[in-house]
Design an enzyme around this catalytic site. Structure first.
Site, PDB file in Angstrom:
ATOM      1  N   LEU A 102      -2.393   4.553   1.010  1.00  8.60           N
ATOM      2  CA  LEU A 102      -2.809   3.239   0.551  1.00  8.60           C
ATOM      3  C   LEU A 102      -3.334   2.427   1.727  1.00  8.60           C
ATOM      4  O   LEU A 102      -2.778   2.449   2.813  1.00  8.60           O
ATOM      5  CB  LEU A 102      -1.626   2.507  -0.074  1.00  8.60           C
ATOM      6  N   CYS A 103      -4.432   1.718   1.484  1.00  9.85           N
ATOM      7  CA  CYS A 103      -5.009   0.870   2.525  1.00  9.85           C
ATOM      8  C   CYS A 103      -4.833  -0.573   2.079  1.00  9.85           C
ATOM      9  O   CYS A 103      -5.544  -1.047   1.204  1.00  9.85           O
ATOM     10  CB  CYS A 103      -6.487   1.206   2.695  1.00  9.85           C
ATOM     11  N   ILE A 104      -3.848  -1.241   2.647  1.00  3.97           N
ATOM     12  CA  ILE A 104      -3.631  -2.642   2.293  1.00  3.97           C
ATOM     13  C   ILE A 104      -3.304  -3.371   3.589  1.00  3.97           C
ATOM     14  O   ILE A 104      -2.558  -2.860   4.433  1.00  3.97           O
ATOM     15  CB  ILE A 104      -2.508  -2.772   1.234  1.00  3.97           C
TER      16      ILE A 104
END
Lengths: 184, 444
Positions: A102-104
């Site tokens: 996940l890219c957050i």
């Protein structure tokens, strides 16, 4: 006269382990976290959590989905952020790499600015907890962010969908939601 | 590791040292308690790491460090009014020179100060368990006193061996016994160990040390006492039908015989089946829940798509035509599409009928409310009418009598007002005024 029963070399690790143990217990007994359930992937390792996210039916694209992910904490937690990796079937989402990672922004450590465009204000802070992380993730399913895409295809299709040009995004998302529910 | 140090960090000596002590701990995870009390905490050469303590009661949320999530140790407050453990803030600041809560730029030295005394006092008063409780000290004491207790008084603290050339540690209780760090052989298992560890070994670990059971006189390995208790024939157990209501207690060997004539033995098999069924039920419920989710999901999908061309969906005739355009693509087959369409319609009809019922209910309610009022008014009017009638009749009587009397004097027409007034006596005057008014309507 000083006595330290525990070896200091593991002080930090054990601190993080204790913190995680506490937070895990708090989260698994909390009543106000609808749609989130957490547990350990392996009983002996408190640094890897297994997370199940049940997305609310009201959610526009991902409603009803049942996503599994692993949340991996570094020994330096809470000073460095954990990593969230979705397990197969990986959600088709602009902010999730095909690998499931996940890219957050809140999970990016404050010092490495490899993405260049984030201000420090959006990045990891030690006052974040697994609870706040997972709530952010759930909100990311309600409102995918196509500004900093990890999955370019998904971001492109999402923009087309928002512009009303194509329904491809919907279709792909529905497909992965169906898969997440155990359909073929 | 980026050390984006602000220049201010080097100003105060204590802070510099604690940062230096902490930085390696970020990369290698070494040296834990470098800055124990830099923010005014009582301990700097910490014999007790306050963050390892177990608290007797739940700690107030306001006294918990937002970073390490235990009661604050050496609390410092920032100019933006956020409180942290000194060590936590220093560690966080080394990675990112902002306040961890509001992310405003923060200068560690000039913009933080020890938290107010009242916070310190509250923290000092928290009750904690002695860190030696694993070794048997069960004291609960205020946090400010725990270090004193451990370093000076607690019998279970590990202290250096009294023997000058010995480097081991020993429980303070045993200091008087001289150096216990010589090899001995356990008399039961022939294993070699230090004298200091012998007692614990024999009590809890030795595989050969036997003990006689107090109840059944059988011999068992001492550290297996709990296991023996599970099978000792003399231990008091409850009947195996206890879950179904039998309250009898007897020794284990008697239980066998009792089981055969226990009043509850009839219930037993039923109970077992019940338990089986119950577990089956939970499994099924779990399955059902999953199915429910799927059904819900499918229903939602069936609903959202026709709704996207809602204008067409209103007229039934145009709907089948829409099946030819691109919207039907997600459906694998025509049948499925119609099925979903049908479902949508059904749900719509259901919604409409429920709405209708609601409207009907509301209407009848309104009607009742209105008619009730009208009825009330009607009865009121009727009663006033009755009263009026009475008045009129009484007056008419009165008038007739009067006329009879006056008629004797002046047989001329008494109907005119002036004639009346002149002709009658004073006491009747007020009544006559209203009287005329009442008499008017019939004439009109």
């Amino acid at each position: 006269m000083s006595s330290t029963p525990k070896p200091t070399s593991s002080a930090q690790t054990s601190g993080a382990a204790r913190l995680l143990q506490r937070q895990l217990k708090e989260m698994s007994t909390a009543k106000d976290l609808p749609g989130i359930s957490v547990g350990l992937l392996n009983e002996n390792n408190v640094f890897v959590w297994e997370v199940v996210l049940m997305i609310n039916d009201d959610c526009k694209y991902y409603g009803g989905a049942y996503f599994r992910a692993h949340l991996t904490f570094p020994p330096e937690y809470p000073h460095l952020p954990p990593k969230l990796v979705f397990q197969a079937p990986v959600p088709f989402h602009p902010n999730i790499y095909a690998s499931g990672e996940l890219c957050i922004s809140i999970l990016h450590p404050p010092e490495d600015d490899k993405y260049g465009y984030e201000t420090a204000a959006e990045r990891w802070s030690p006052v974040q907890t697994p609870e706040t992380i997972l709530l952010s993730v759930i909100s990311l399913f309600s409102e995918p962010n196509d500004e900093s895409p990890a999955n370019l295809d998904a971001a492109k299709l999402l923009r087309q969908d928002r512009a009303g040009e194509s329904k491809e995004f919907r279709r792909r998302v529905r497909k992965c939601v169906r898969e997440s529910l155990g359909e073929d | 590791m980026p050390p984006p140090n602000t220049p201010e960090e080097g100003v105060v000596a204590t802070n510099t040292s604690s940062i230096l002590a902490l930085r390696p701990s970020m990369s290698r995870d070494g040296g834990g308690d470098g800055g124990g009390g830099g923010g005014g905490g009582p301990s700097s050469a910490a014999a007790v790491d306050l963050r390892l303590l177990e608290y007797e009661d739940a700690v107030d949320e306001n006294l918990i460090c937002p970073i390490c999530r235990v009661a604050l140790v050496g609390p410092v407050i920032t100019n933006c009014d956020h409180v942290f453990c000194h060590r936590c803030l220093v560690q966080a600041h080394a990675l990112n020179p902002v306040c961890p809560v509001d992310r405003l730029p923060l200068k560690l030295v000039s913009e933080t100060r020890p938290a107010p005394k009242i916070v310190q006092n509250q923290l000092d008063n928290l009750n904690v368990r002695c860190p030696n409780h694993a070794r048997g000290c069960h004291l609960v004491v205020a946090r400010s006193l725990v270090e004193n207790h451990v370093t000076r008084y607690c019998d279970k603290t590990m202290v250096p061996c009294p023997h000058p050339s010995c480097e081991h540690t020993v429980v303070r209780n045993d200091v008087g016994k001289g150096c216990l760090h010589y090899d001995v052989q356990c008399e039961y298992c022939e294993g070699n160990m230090l004298k200091a560890d012998l007692e614990i070994h024999q009590d809890q670990k030795c595989p050969n040390r036997k003990k006689d059971c107090e109840l059944c006189s059988a011999e068992f390995v001492r550290n297996k006492q709990e296991e023996h208790m599970k099978e000792c024939p003399e231990v008091e157990v409850s009947c195996k039908y206890a879950p179904f209501g039998c309250t009898q207690q007897m020794s284990r060997k008697m239980a066998e015989g009792h089981g055969e004539k226990c009043d509850y033995r009839v219930v037993g098999p039923v109970g077992e089946q019940l338990a089986e069924l119950r577990s089956e039920l939970t499994a099924l419920q779990e399955k059902d829940r999953m199915k429910d989710r799927r059904i819900k999901f499918l229903e939602n999908r069936g609903y959202t798509l026709p709704a996207s061309n809602a204008t067409e969906a209103i007229s039934d005739i145009s709907l089948p035509e829409s099946s030819t355009n691109a919207d039907m693509a997600p459906y694998e087959s025509r049948d499925q599409y119609f099925l979903s369409l049908f479902e949508t319609m059904e749900s719509k009809v259901e919604r409409l009928s429920s709405a209708l019922a609601e409207v009907e209910g509301r209407h009848s309610m309104m009607l009742i409310n209105e008619t009730l009022q009208i009825k009330d008014q009607l009865t009121e009017i009727r009663s006033t009418l009755g009263v009026l009638g009475m008045h009129v009749r009484w007056l008419m009587n009165f008038r007739l009598q009067e006329r009879g009397r006056v008629g004797a004097g002046s047989p001329a027409m008494p109907g005119s007002l002036a004639g009346n007034q002149q002709g009658t006596s004073d006491p009747n005057l007020p009544r006559r005024l209203s009287d005329t008014m009442r008499e008017h309507p019939p004439r009109l």
